[in-house]
Write an enzyme that holds these catalytic residues in place. Structure first.
Site, PDB file in Angstrom:
ATOM      1  N   ASP A  50       0.469   9.665   1.978  1.00  0.00           N
ATOM      2  CA  ASP A  50       0.135   9.820   3.397  1.00  0.00           C
ATOM      3  C   ASP A  50      -0.330  11.250   3.662  1.00  0.00           C
ATOM      4  OD1 ASP A  50       0.068   9.626   6.221  1.00  0.00           O
ATOM      5  OD2 ASP A  50       2.168  10.262   6.343  1.00  0.00           O
ATOM      6  N   ASP A  58      -2.617   6.498   3.186  1.00  0.00           N
ATOM      7  CA  ASP A  58      -3.953   6.317   3.738  1.00  0.00           C
ATOM      8  C   ASP A  58      -5.018   6.620   2.689  1.00  0.00           C
ATOM      9  OD1 ASP A  58      -3.953   9.207   3.738  1.00  0.00           O
ATOM     10  OD2 ASP A  58      -2.993   9.142   5.708  1.00  0.00           O
ATOM     11  N   ASP A 127      -9.339  -6.199  -2.962  1.00  0.00           N
ATOM     12  CA  ASP A 127      -8.602  -7.431  -2.720  1.00  0.00           C
ATOM     13  C   ASP A 127      -9.293  -8.171  -1.575  1.00  0.00           C
ATOM     14  OD1 ASP A 127      -6.502  -9.212  -3.117  1.00  0.00           O
ATOM     15  OD2 ASP A 127      -5.020  -7.605  -3.204  1.00  0.00           O
ATOM     16  N   ASP A 229      -7.554 -13.401  -3.554  1.00  0.00           N
ATOM     17  CA  ASP A 229      -6.172 -13.737  -3.210  1.00  0.00           C
ATOM     18  C   ASP A 229      -6.044 -15.171  -2.710  1.00  0.00           C
ATOM     19  OD1 ASP A 229      -3.332 -12.598  -2.440  1.00  0.00           O
ATOM     20  OD2 ASP A 229      -4.025 -13.777  -0.734  1.00  0.00           O
ATOM     21  N   GLU A 283      -6.595 -14.952  -8.569  1.00  0.00           N
ATOM     22  CA  GLU A 283      -5.143 -14.778  -8.527  1.00  0.00           C
ATOM     23  C   GLU A 283      -4.458 -15.993  -9.121  1.00  0.00           C
ATOM     24  OE1 GLU A 283      -1.454 -13.826  -5.518  1.00  0.00           O
ATOM     25  OE2 GLU A 283      -3.146 -15.002  -4.801  1.00  0.00           O
ATOM     26  N   HIS A 350       2.470  -5.831  -6.508  1.00  0.00           N
ATOM     27  CA  HIS A 350       3.080  -5.663  -5.184  1.00  0.00           C
ATOM     28  C   HIS A 350       3.915  -6.865  -4.753  1.00  0.00           C
ATOM     29  CE1 HIS A 350      -0.475  -8.047  -4.611  1.00  0.00           C
ATOM     30  NE2 HIS A 350      -0.083  -8.366  -3.384  1.00  0.00           N
ATOM     31  N   ASP A 351       3.841  -7.971  -5.502  1.00  0.00           N
ATOM     32  CA  ASP A 351       4.623  -9.161  -5.179  1.00  0.00           C
ATOM     33  C   ASP A 351       5.796  -9.363  -6.129  1.00  0.00           C
ATOM     34  OD1 ASP A 351       3.152 -10.039  -2.990  1.00  0.00           O
ATOM     35  OD2 ASP A 351       1.735 -11.150  -4.225  1.00  0.00           O
TER      36      ASP A 351
END
Length: 577
Positions: A50, A58, A127, A229, A283, A350-351
């Site tokens: 950030d 960001d 993505d 995705d 995916e 991330h999952d």
């Protein structure tokens, strides 16, 4: 964006097993592609860096760390969604495909990021979420305004006067119907995921062309590909048949790979993909290896790479299911892909929970060794390796104690439903400490300053308290760190095409502790030995090593293999004659 029950049933792909009787491949006979040789680093932008103090990573934060990313030796970045979104599912609910989420910055920031990556020889994979949009997208606002609106058919609707629609289960709310009643037009709309993520109607050619235009918009900016995705759900059986009891056990059969999915992909390839030199990643694409191959067989002109799930969704920890079963997954699917198609290799994203917390050992004694061993595994298997940010320093699960600490819509909805039913919420939270996808989303641990250097404000998600010990700055200063081992492993793959294209043969199949395999190409042979346990163990290869040279060893004290013993979590990469 999905987890557990969803991803367990997605495409189950693995690496390539060619029996020793087969003719050894040569580079001349292979279809060499940049995306086969690339190494991909995944960035979850919200948790990376950030720069404006709002606690959310960001684009300028990524720009500020481009030299670090370049130093890893990677070739491409997979960037999780940065499009405009109300953030019901952390950006996987898109309200404007041609704008940047304000939390992340501006389109000018994106252009600078892309320029900075390309100047450093790094490609960018975006993505793309087009199974559904946000309910705040203009298409859906128009669609729900009246039954006669031109955008009505961009989504799936069921008029209430026909009664309740056939039951469909919603992934993000295990007790809810995926048909949501909308009073404005006295109709139900379909949402396989959150009720704020209405499914797009791919049977509508106008919708498909809108999506292709979105793709062209980003590709013409210069990006290098898409990760698609949840696209296996884009085609539905719109006769909406009743689902049998226990359908959740084979969700793809009843929810995904509908009657026109391959038609859509072939049209997408013809209209968009074929006109660019890009990476296109599925995916998920089926529930069997034979089905999966249909999506990535280049002769079919659909996608060029598949992202497998069975090897990560097999259980909570590798000790639960055993290494033999894990090896069998790779070998079983590998046989199907030995001649056609291409695969991805990964252990976290991330999952998923953190790589070392699921497949290794996060205790202080073995975290570094097991992290290095797992890195060796990813970069020596056949396929394109994907590596999730933070794993290069061995970040671990955070293991939240309170539901208040969770941001994830999936975890929070399941907790609420369980609580409403009087279920055991304490047991649920205990399970989430190991399996929640929030474990992989905690902020990057840059240094030992406040909040690990991620932000000057309050992080959007708590930082793992172990950042004082586990951080990039500390590991940069240690030549034997996990971080520097990662860099060496990336370079090893780059310098040895046998680790990219070489034939894969499983060795010592029944060994419950050791994953051993051979890679062969152009007369070169590389042996990989991986001990997945915290104990000394042995192996039996039935293979003459002859002259050998250790190319990589996570204990960093072996140059020749002299016996059949491995130390706890030891990994060896050996060139043999």
């Amino acid at each position: 964006m999905k987890k557990s029950i969803v991803t367990m049933t997605f495409i189950f792909l693995a690496t390539n097993l060619i029996t020793s009787q087969k003719v050894e491949p040569t580079t001349e006979a292979l279809q060499k592609k940049w995306w086969k040789e690339a190494t991909v680093y995944q960035i979850y932008p919200r948790s990376f860096k950030d720069t404006d103090g709002d606690g959310v990573g960001d684009l300028k934060g990524i720009i500020s760390k481009l030299d670090y990313i370049k130093s890893l030796g990677i070739d491409a970045v997979w960037l999780n969604p940065i499009y405009e979104s109300p953030n019901d599912d952390n950006g996987y609910d898109i309200s404007n495909y041609r704008a940047i989420m304000k939390d992340f910055g501006t389109m000018e920031d994106f252009d600078l990021l892309l320029k900075g990556m390309h100047e450093r020889g790094i490609k960018l994979i975006m993505d793309l979420v087009v199974n559904h949009s946000s309910d705040e997208h203009e298409w859906f606002k128009q669609a729900r305004s009246s039954r006669d609106n031109p955008y009505r058919n961009y989504y799936h609707w069921w008029p209430a006067e026909k009664g309740k629609p056939p039951y469909r289960w919603s992934f993000f709310d295990v007790n809810s119907d995926a048909w949501k009643y909308d009073a404005q037009t006295n109709s139900y709309y379909l949402h396989y995921f959150s009720q704020k993520q209405p499914d797009l109607n791919w049977e509508n050619p106008n919708l498909r062309e809108e999506v292709y235009e979105i793709m062209r918009f980003w590709l013409d900016k210069g990006i290098d590909g898409f990760r698609m995705d949840a696209f296996q759900f884009a085609s539905k059986d719109t006769t909406w048949p009743d689902l049998p009891k226990g359908f959740e056990k084979n969700i793809i059969k009843y929810y995904g790979v509908g009657p026109h999915l391959h038609d859509y992909l072939q049209e997408m390839n013809k209209e968009v993909f074929s006109k660019y030199d890009i990476m296109t990643v599925a995916e998920g694409a089926g529930s069997t290896p034979e089905d999966a191959l249909l999506f990535v067989d280049l002769d079919r002109k659909e996608l060029n790479m598949a992202y497998h799930f069975e090897s990560v969704d097999i259980g909570k920890h590798i000790s639960d299911f055993g290494l033999e079963k894990y090896k069998a997954i790779f070998s079983r699917y590998d046989e199907t892909f030995k001649d056609k198609g291409w695969l991805s290799i990964f252990l976290a994203n991330h999952d998923q929970p953190r790589m070392v917390s699921k497949f290794g050992n996060e205790t202080p004694e073995f975290r570094e060794l097991s992290s290095k061993m797992l890195t060796t595994f990813i970069y020596t298997m056949r396929g394109t390796p994907y590596y999730y940010m933070g794993d290069e320093i061995g970040m671990t699960n955070i293991r939240f104690d309170s539901i208040a600490d969770y941001n994830d819509v999936d975890t929070r909805n399941k907790y609420t439903n369980l609580k409403n039913k009087g279920g055991d919420t304490l047991a649920f939270l205990e399970e989430q400490k190991q399996v929640s996808r929030e474990n992989g989303r905690t902020p990057m641990q840059w240094d030992n300053t406040e909040n690990s250097g991620i932000t000057t404000g309050t992080p959007w998600l708590k930082v793992n308290p172990n950042y004082d010990e586990i951080n990039i700055k500390k590991q940069e200063q240690d030549p034997e760190s996990i971080l520097n081992y990662f860099r060496k492993t990336v370079q090893l793959r780059k310098n040895n095409l046998v680790l990219v294209y070489g034939k894969y043969s499983l060795l010592d199949k029944e060994n419950p502790d050791v994953f051993a395999y051979l890679r062969e190409l152009d007369g070169k042979r590389v042996l990989v030995l991986l001990n997945f346990t915290d104990k000394n163990t042995s192996y039996n290869l039935n293979l003459k090593l002859g002259k050998n040279e250790v190319l990589l060893n996570n204990y960093n004290d072996t140059t020749k293999v002299k016996n059949n013993k491995l130390r706890p979590y030891e990994s060896l990469v050996i060139a043999i004659e």
